[in-house]
Write an enzyme that holds these catalytic residues in place. Structure first.
Site, PDB file in Angstrom:
ATOM      1  N   TRP A  28     -14.444  10.657 -37.168  1.00  0.00           N
ATOM      2  CA  TRP A  28     -13.988   9.271 -37.338  1.00  0.00           C
ATOM      3  C   TRP A  28     -13.666   8.606 -35.995  1.00  0.00           C
ATOM      4  O   TRP A  28     -13.400   7.415 -35.945  1.00  0.00           O
ATOM      5  CB  TRP A  28     -12.785   9.196 -38.283  1.00  0.00           C
ATOM      6  CG  TRP A  28     -11.758  10.264 -38.068  1.00  0.00           C
ATOM      7  CD1 TRP A  28     -10.706  10.221 -37.224  1.00  0.00           C
ATOM      8  CD2 TRP A  28     -11.697  11.533 -38.747  1.00  0.00           C
ATOM      9  NE1 TRP A  28      -9.988  11.390 -37.309  1.00  0.00           N
ATOM     10  CE2 TRP A  28     -10.568  12.205 -38.241  1.00  0.00           C
ATOM     11  CE3 TRP A  28     -12.486  12.164 -39.714  1.00  0.00           C
ATOM     12  CZ2 TRP A  28     -10.217  13.480 -38.684  1.00  0.00           C
ATOM     13  CZ3 TRP A  28     -12.123  13.435 -40.139  1.00  0.00           C
ATOM     14  CH2 TRP A  28     -11.002  14.073 -39.631  1.00  0.00           C
ATOM     15  N   ARG A  29     -13.705   9.397 -34.921  1.00  0.00           N
ATOM     16  CA  ARG A  29     -13.527   8.773 -33.604  1.00  0.00           C
ATOM     17  C   ARG A  29     -14.857   8.321 -33.019  1.00  0.00           C
ATOM     18  O   ARG A  29     -14.892   7.769 -31.930  1.00  0.00           O
ATOM     19  CB  ARG A  29     -12.850   9.761 -32.646  1.00  0.00           C
ATOM     20  CG  ARG A  29     -11.396   9.986 -32.996  1.00  0.00           C
ATOM     21  CD  ARG A  29     -10.716  10.824 -31.946  1.00  0.00           C
ATOM     22  NE  ARG A  29      -9.307  10.985 -32.280  1.00  0.00           N
ATOM     23  CZ  ARG A  29      -8.511  11.854 -31.708  1.00  0.00           C
ATOM     24  NH1 ARG A  29      -8.979  12.653 -30.771  1.00  0.00           N
ATOM     25  NH2 ARG A  29      -7.247  11.931 -32.049  1.00  0.00           N
ATOM     26  N   GLU A  41      -8.367   7.880 -42.614  1.00  0.00           N
ATOM     27  CA  GLU A  41      -6.911   7.719 -42.536  1.00  0.00           C
ATOM     28  C   GLU A  41      -6.242   8.048 -43.867  1.00  0.00           C
ATOM     29  O   GLU A  41      -5.185   8.660 -43.903  1.00  0.00           O
ATOM     30  CB  GLU A  41      -6.543   6.287 -42.108  1.00  0.00           C
ATOM     31  CG  GLU A  41      -6.910   5.965 -40.664  1.00  0.00           C
ATOM     32  CD  GLU A  41      -6.180   6.839 -39.654  1.00  0.00           C
ATOM     33  OE1 GLU A  41      -5.182   7.473 -39.997  1.00  0.00           O
ATOM     34  OE2 GLU A  41      -6.637   6.889 -38.493  1.00  0.00           O
ATOM     35  N   THR A  47      -2.480  15.634 -45.314  1.00  0.00           N
ATOM     36  CA  THR A  47      -3.497  16.691 -45.319  1.00  0.00           C
ATOM     37  C   THR A  47      -3.959  17.000 -43.896  1.00  0.00           C
ATOM     38  O   THR A  47      -4.128  16.089 -43.085  1.00  0.00           O
ATOM     39  CB  THR A  47      -4.707  16.249 -46.179  1.00  0.00           C
ATOM     40  OG1 THR A  47      -4.214  15.746 -47.423  1.00  0.00           O
ATOM     41  CG2 THR A  47      -5.637  17.400 -46.480  1.00  0.00           C
ATOM     42  N   TYR A  86      -2.883  14.691 -54.201  1.00  0.00           N
ATOM     43  CA  TYR A  86      -2.358  13.313 -54.103  1.00  0.00           C
ATOM     44  C   TYR A  86      -3.457  12.308 -54.510  1.00  0.00           C
ATOM     45  O   TYR A  86      -3.932  11.521 -53.712  1.00  0.00           O
ATOM     46  CB  TYR A  86      -1.860  13.005 -52.687  1.00  0.00           C
ATOM     47  CG  TYR A  86      -0.723  13.895 -52.248  1.00  0.00           C
ATOM     48  CD1 TYR A  86       0.589  13.618 -52.633  1.00  0.00           C
ATOM     49  CD2 TYR A  86      -0.950  15.019 -51.475  1.00  0.00           C
ATOM     50  CE1 TYR A  86       1.635  14.456 -52.254  1.00  0.00           C
ATOM     51  CE2 TYR A  86       0.085  15.863 -51.092  1.00  0.00           C
ATOM     52  CZ  TYR A  86       1.379  15.560 -51.487  1.00  0.00           C
ATOM     53  OH  TYR A  86       2.402  16.380 -51.113  1.00  0.00           O
ATOM     54  N   TYR A 124       1.160   1.882 -41.236  1.00  0.00           N
ATOM     55  CA  TYR A 124       0.392   2.778 -40.378  1.00  0.00           C
ATOM     56  C   TYR A 124      -1.112   2.591 -40.583  1.00  0.00           C
ATOM     57  O   TYR A 124      -1.870   2.429 -39.615  1.00  0.00           O
ATOM     58  CB  TYR A 124       0.773   4.261 -40.628  1.00  0.00           C
ATOM     59  CG  TYR A 124      -0.246   5.147 -39.957  1.00  0.00           C
ATOM     60  CD1 TYR A 124      -0.219   5.326 -38.575  1.00  0.00           C
ATOM     61  CD2 TYR A 124      -1.309   5.695 -40.671  1.00  0.00           C
ATOM     62  CE1 TYR A 124      -1.206   6.052 -37.927  1.00  0.00           C
ATOM     63  CE2 TYR A 124      -2.300   6.420 -40.037  1.00  0.00           C
ATOM     64  CZ  TYR A 124      -2.240   6.588 -38.661  1.00  0.00           C
ATOM     65  OH  TYR A 124      -3.226   7.286 -38.032  1.00  0.00           O
ATOM     66  N   CYS A 203       5.629  23.681 -24.187  1.00  0.00           N
ATOM     67  CA  CYS A 203       6.106  22.802 -23.108  1.00  0.00           C
ATOM     68  C   CYS A 203       5.509  23.204 -21.750  1.00  0.00           C
ATOM     69  O   CYS A 203       5.293  22.345 -20.888  1.00  0.00           O
ATOM     70  CB  CYS A 203       7.632  22.803 -23.041  1.00  0.00           C
ATOM     71  SG  CYS A 203       8.372  22.245 -24.585  1.00  0.00           S
ATOM     72  N   CYS A 212      10.087  14.283 -20.389  1.00  0.00           N
ATOM     73  CA  CYS A 212      10.656  14.632 -21.702  1.00  0.00           C
ATOM     74  C   CYS A 212      12.155  14.914 -21.615  1.00  0.00           C
ATOM     75  O   CYS A 212      12.607  15.665 -20.760  1.00  0.00           O
ATOM     76  CB  CYS A 212       9.930  15.865 -22.243  1.00  0.00           C
ATOM     77  SG  CYS A 212      10.442  16.314 -23.895  1.00  0.00           S
TER      78      CYS A 212
HETATM   79 FE1  SF4 Z   1       7.636  20.022 -24.779  1.00  0.00          FE
HETATM   80 FE2  SF4 Z   1       8.514  17.523 -24.532  1.00  0.00          FE
HETATM   81 FE3  SF4 Z   1       5.976  18.094 -23.977  1.00  0.00          FE
HETATM   82 FE4  SF4 Z   1       6.817  18.141 -26.474  1.00  0.00          FE
HETATM   83  S1  SF4 Z   1       6.724  16.351 -25.139  1.00  0.00           S
HETATM   84  S2  SF4 Z   1       5.544  19.691 -25.503  1.00  0.00           S
HETATM   85  S3  SF4 Z   1       8.881  18.913 -26.247  1.00  0.00           S
HETATM   86  S4  SF4 Z   1       7.772  18.860 -22.896  1.00  0.00           S
END
Ligand code: SF4
Length: 335
Positions: A28-29, A41, A47, A86, A124, A203, A212
């Protein structure tokens, strides 16, 4: 993340750099067709992508545009959706196609407000079509983006509360570039799907970890307490005669689909020929199926279906599994 304009620009650059090399190649992209984007969508609501892919291809082959979907019978539409769950989503898609055919000449309106008047299209979905089909710069907030934003900004509000939702949409709008919102929104989604995953995020591999704020990201996002799982027991009859099975047109949970006939009361000593358990929203349903003899009279909404024609009608997965299992275990004796 402190949302100064300079930080926002750096954040976007880091995210888009990562996206160039890590983006998911999703069918769909590769299209700007509002119909194909709407189908994807709606299927993706509740799902996973891997479950949606085969349905998406089959659906577009059978119903390539709004006109063909609008003309299709509810039976055919539900049969194509069978297994995705659904089912209101499928009925709404068909109803939207019919409205588009009669009111808009089969053309999807590029006007957001009109999109949201179509059944099953909320903020959305309307925004997703605006972004991916019409190249508009509007924010998107779905499950992956919600998780990423909740962690980036360490949002402690439940993301499924109204205050939490308002906050997420504000943040998504604040981060959005004025051009190529399709690329940016897809990048946020892919970050959520591949790196900032639910449970323990990766992370160490995150391109925006420097922005973050999350100190304990595995505890985010926060969600409202769910109502406890309810247990239900439901009894149904298995009636077979000359290779035909008695089925009932469902008017409730699986409206428009065919199920084994419901049984009211069953004597406590009766032994079911089949027992299984399946989840349905926040219910855990114990499905008991009892062998019953034909009583000589069709009840309201019931009909006989030949065993070799079962594939032609929509049957919800738990009932289809039961029928297949019983037919495979006792083929001769029962018929
Ligand atoms: Fe980790 Fe933040 Fe990156 Fe998510 S946005 S993967 S919590 S560093």
């Amino acid at each position: 993340m402190n949302a100064s304009q300079q930080d926002v620009r750096k954040f976007r650059s880091a995210l888009l750099r990562w996206y160039r090399h890590n983006r998911r190649d999703l069918p769909w992209r590769r299209t700007r067709d509002p119909y194909a984007i709407l189908v994807s969508e709606v299927m993706l609501q509740q799902t996973q992508v891997t479950a949606v892919l085969p349905y998406y291809y089959r659906w577009l082959q059978k119903f390539p545009d709004f006109a063909s979907l609008g003309r299709a019978s509810e039976n055919d539409v539900l049969r194509m959706w069978q297994g995705l769950g659904y089912y209101a989503r499928a009925r709404n898609l068909r109803a939207a196609a019919q409205i588009l055919a009669t009111r808009y000449g089969g053309i999807f309106p590029a006007d957001l407000a009109a999109d949201r008047e179509l059944p099953g299209i909320g903020r959305y979905t309307a925004n997703a079509i605006a972004v991916f089909a019409f190249g508009r710069s509007v924010p998107l907030v779905e499950a992956n983006i919600s998780r990423v934003l909740a962690r980036l900004f360490e949002i402690k509000l439940p993301i499924d509360s109204s205050a939490g939702r308002v906050r997420l949409w504000q943040l998504a709008a604040a981060l959005l570039p004025s051009r190529r919102a399709d690329r940016f929104n897809s990048a946020l989604m892919d970050l959520g799907a591949l790196v900032c995953i639910s449970g323990k995020p990766r992370c160490g591999a995150c391109p925006v970890s420097g922005f973050c704020r999350a100190r304990s990201p595995e505890l985010l996002p926060v969600k409202r307490k769910r109502s406890p799982m309810r247990r239900l027991v439901e009894s149904h009859a298995f009636v077979i005669k000359q290779n035909r099975i008695l089925l009932e047109h469902c008017s409730q949970r699986w409206r428009g689909m065919w199920i084994l006939p419901r049984l009211g009361s069953v004597p406590a000593i009766a032994r079911p020929m089949h027992t299984s358990v399946f989840p349905f929203t926040n219910h855990r349903i114990k499905l008991l199926v009892f062998r019953r003899r034909w009583q000589g009279r069709l009840a309201h909404r019931q009909r006989w279906v030949r065993t070799h024609s079962l594939d032609a009608i929509p049957i919800p997965s738990p009932h289809r599994r039961v029928i297949a299992e019983i037919l495979s275990v006792f083929p001769g004796r029962l018929r």
